[in-house]
Design a protein around this motif. Structure first.
Motif, short mmCIF file in Angstrom:
data_model
loop_
_atom_site.label_atom_id
_atom_site.label_comp_id
_atom_site.label_asym_id
_atom_site.label_seq_id
_atom_site.Cartn_x
_atom_site.Cartn_y
_atom_site.Cartn_z
N THR A 61 -12.37 4.86 30.96
CA THR A 61 -11.33 3.70 30.64
C THR A 61 -9.85 4.03 31.03
OG1 THR A 61 -12.77 2.78 28.64
CG2 THR A 61 -10.66 2.11 28.75
N ASP A 62 -9.96 5.44 30.59
CA ASP A 62 -8.24 5.84 30.88
C ASP A 62 -8.19 5.99 32.46
OD1 ASP A 62 -5.80 7.05 30.16
OD2 ASP A 62 -6.57 8.96 31.15
N HIS A 63 -9.12 6.58 33.00
CA HIS A 63 -9.09 6.60 34.54
C HIS A 63 -8.88 5.23 35.25
CE1 HIS A 63 -9.53 10.96 34.49
NE2 HIS A 63 -11.02 10.80 34.27
N ILE A 64 -9.49 4.33 34.87
CA ILE A 64 -9.50 2.77 35.60
C ILE A 64 -8.03 2.30 35.14
CG2 ILE A 64 -10.56 1.52 33.73
CD1 ILE A 64 -10.94 1.24 37.46
N ASN A 65 -7.57 2.43 33.93
CA ASN A 65 -6.18 2.04 33.75
C ASN A 65 -5.16 2.58 34.48
OD1 ASN A 65 -6.82 0.36 31.70
ND2 ASN A 65 -6.82 1.73 29.97
N ASP A 66 -5.37 3.99 34.90
CA ASP A 66 -4.57 4.70 35.76
C ASP A 66 -4.50 4.08 37.18
OD1 ASP A 66 -3.60 6.29 33.60
OD2 ASP A 66 -4.69 7.95 34.37
N VAL A 67 -5.73 3.81 37.75
CA VAL A 67 -5.85 3.35 38.89
C VAL A 67 -5.18 1.85 39.05
CG1 VAL A 67 -7.64 2.23 40.74
CG2 VAL A 67 -7.86 4.29 39.47
N TYR A 68 -5.27 1.37 37.99
CA TYR A 68 -4.51 -0.17 38.14
C TYR A 68 -3.07 0.01 38.14
CZ TYR A 68 -9.08 -2.66 36.90
OH TYR A 68 -10.34 -3.21 37.12
N ALA A 69 -2.76 0.77 37.29
CA ALA A 69 -1.24 0.82 36.97
C ALA A 69 -0.61 1.61 38.29
CB ALA A 69 -1.10 2.02 35.83
N ASN A 70 -1.29 2.62 38.95
CA ASN A 70 -0.63 3.42 40.12
C ASN A 70 -0.71 2.36 41.23
OD1 ASN A 70 -0.20 5.66 38.49
ND2 ASN A 70 -2.19 6.53 38.93
N SER A 71 -1.88 1.59 41.48
CA SER A 71 -2.04 0.69 42.50
C SER A 71 -0.85 -0.35 42.33
CB SER A 71 -3.36 -0.02 42.25
OG SER A 71 -4.21 0.88 42.54
N ILE A 72 -0.44 -0.86 41.07
CA ILE A 72 0.59 -1.69 41.10
C ILE A 72 1.99 -1.02 41.44
CG2 ILE A 72 2.06 -3.17 39.60
CD1 ILE A 72 -0.43 -3.66 37.97
N ALA A 73 2.16 0.03 40.96
CA ALA A 73 3.30 1.00 41.46
C ALA A 73 3.35 1.07 42.80
CB ALA A 73 3.31 2.16 40.49
N LEU A 74 2.36 1.48 43.44
CA LEU A 74 2.32 1.85 44.91
C LEU A 74 2.65 0.48 45.74
CD1 LEU A 74 1.78 3.86 47.09
CD2 LEU A 74 -0.51 3.17 47.12
N THR A 75 1.95 -0.63 45.45
CA THR A 75 2.33 -1.96 45.71
C THR A 75 3.69 -2.16 45.72
OG1 THR A 75 0.01 -2.67 45.33
CG2 THR A 75 1.70 -4.32 45.90
N ALA A 76 4.47 -2.05 44.58
CA ALA A 76 5.89 -2.47 44.40
C ALA A 76 6.58 -1.40 45.48
CB ALA A 76 6.19 -2.25 42.81
N LEU A 77 6.31 -0.12 45.48
CA LEU A 77 6.97 0.86 46.36
C LEU A 77 6.70 0.36 47.83
CD1 LEU A 77 8.27 3.44 46.80
CD2 LEU A 77 5.97 4.24 46.96
N VAL A 78 5.67 0.12 48.39
CA VAL A 78 5.56 -0.50 49.61
C VAL A 78 6.26 -1.86 49.95
CG1 VAL A 78 3.85 -1.45 51.39
CG2 VAL A 78 3.32 0.47 50.02
#
Length: 69
Positions: free
Chosen positions: A25-42
């Protein structure tokens, strides 16, 4: 993101251990949060000359906060 996704897949397979399910559960939450952050960065990187750049970081932070809540 890819590494965390792999760890999520691995931990998800170990269904007999409550600790592995909590880690999954922690890993999938990190995947979602980091994906949003990466998308915002791009978006901010490619549209740095537009007025949207000032809002992208804030919107990304809000989306991550909503996901965590």
């Amino acid at each position: 993101i890819v590494l965390k996704l792999g760890l999520w897949l691995y931990c998800r397979r170990l269904k007999t251990s409550p600790i592995s399910l909590a880690l999954a559960t922690d890993h999938i939450n990190d995947v979602y949060a980091n994906s949003i952050a990466l998308t915002a960065l791009v978006i901010a990187f490619f549209y740095h000359k537009d007025k949207i750049t000032g809002y992208v970081d804030s919107i990304g932070g809000i989306l991550i906060s909503f996901w965590i809540i």
